[in-house]
Design an enzyme around this catalytic site. Structure first.
Site, PDB file in Angstrom:
ATOM      1  N   CYS A   1      -0.265  72.083  38.581  1.00 64.65           N
ATOM      2  CA  CYS A   1       1.046  71.450  38.449  1.00 64.65           C
ATOM      3  C   CYS A   1       1.834  72.102  37.324  1.00 64.65           C
ATOM      4  O   CYS A   1       1.255  72.576  36.346  1.00 64.65           O
ATOM      5  CB  CYS A   1       0.912  69.972  38.081  1.00 64.65           C
ATOM      6  SG  CYS A   1      -0.286  69.050  39.004  1.00 64.65           S
ATOM      7  N   ASP A   2       3.143  72.081  37.456  1.00 65.34           N
ATOM      8  CA  ASP A   2       4.000  72.472  36.351  1.00 65.34           C
ATOM      9  C   ASP A   2       5.373  71.861  36.575  1.00 65.34           C
ATOM     10  O   ASP A   2       5.734  71.511  37.701  1.00 65.34           O
ATOM     11  CB  ASP A   2       4.120  73.992  36.212  1.00 65.34           C
ATOM     12  CG  ASP A   2       4.643  74.376  34.840  1.00 65.34           C
ATOM     13  OD1 ASP A   2       3.845  74.316  33.885  1.00 65.34           O
ATOM     14  OD2 ASP A   2       5.836  74.682  34.708  1.00 65.34           O
TER      15      ASP A   2
END
Length: 199
Positions: A75-76
């Site tokens: 995730c980012d």
């Protein structure tokens, strides 16, 4: 289900979202230098959405190479206001400057999630939320930062909408899970398609 899931993040909030959804997983940190990855991307004209996706993918690939057979969730999140990109503020003065810039304007949160296995990307997704802050005066910003303390330094944008940060906003267009940095509904749908969770 016999597929091992690994979240490529030590974020307690992302972990809590998955746990609350009833997902069994372990966590591992990716060994990448995010700023070194993103600098050439911005120089080449990549969009904030692209950067979020590439960083999420780099994290997922890195952790998947160290966890053979596991499906890894990377995730980012990036925050942009026009052409300017923001990161977590490094001190309270930086947090104050960010909030002053956002005051009365609409910024964009770009949340990416990627699935990888054995060093190969299985799936990628980016969701976008548009966040309109109300006009904030310097006194209110100071009182807000005094109230939330170091929480402001642990979040891009210097706020958490799940706490007092919600008072900063006039309007929000976007999914809650996108705003908090993990597009959960598309992720759960893909985990079901990949037979990683029951469904």
């Amino acid at each position: 289900m016999t597929v091992k899931l690994v979240l490529a993040s030590k974020s307690p909030f992302r972990s809590a979202l998955l746990k609350n959804a009833g997902i069994e997983f372990s966590t591992a940190s990716a060994d990448i230098d995010e700023r070194a990855v993103e600098a050439p991307l911005y120089e080449s004209g990549a969009t904030p959405e692209d950067v979020a996706q590439i960083l999420a993918e780099a994290k997922a690939i890195d952790v998947s190479e160290k966890n053979p057979g596991a499906v890894v969730i990377g995730c980012d999140q990036t925050l942009s206001l026009g052409d300017e990109i923001f990161h977590k503020p490094h001190d309270m003065e930086a947090a104050r400057r960010q909030l002053q810039k956002f005051s009365g304007k609409t910024h964009q949160l770009n949340s990416a999630v990627v699935l990888a296995r054995d060093g190969k990307t299985l799936w990628r997704h980016v969701s976008i939320a548009h966040m309109t802050m109300r006009d904030l005066d310097a006194g209110f910003i100071g009182r807000y930062l005094g109230r939330v303390g170091d929480i402001a330094l642990s979040n891009v944008g210097a706020y958490q909408v799940e706490g007092p940060g919600i008072q900063l906003f006039e309007k929000i267009d976007g999914d809650y899970f996108t705003i908090v940095g993990l597009p959960l509904l598309p992720l759960l749908a893909e985990l079901r398609r990949e037979k990683c969770i029951d469904g």
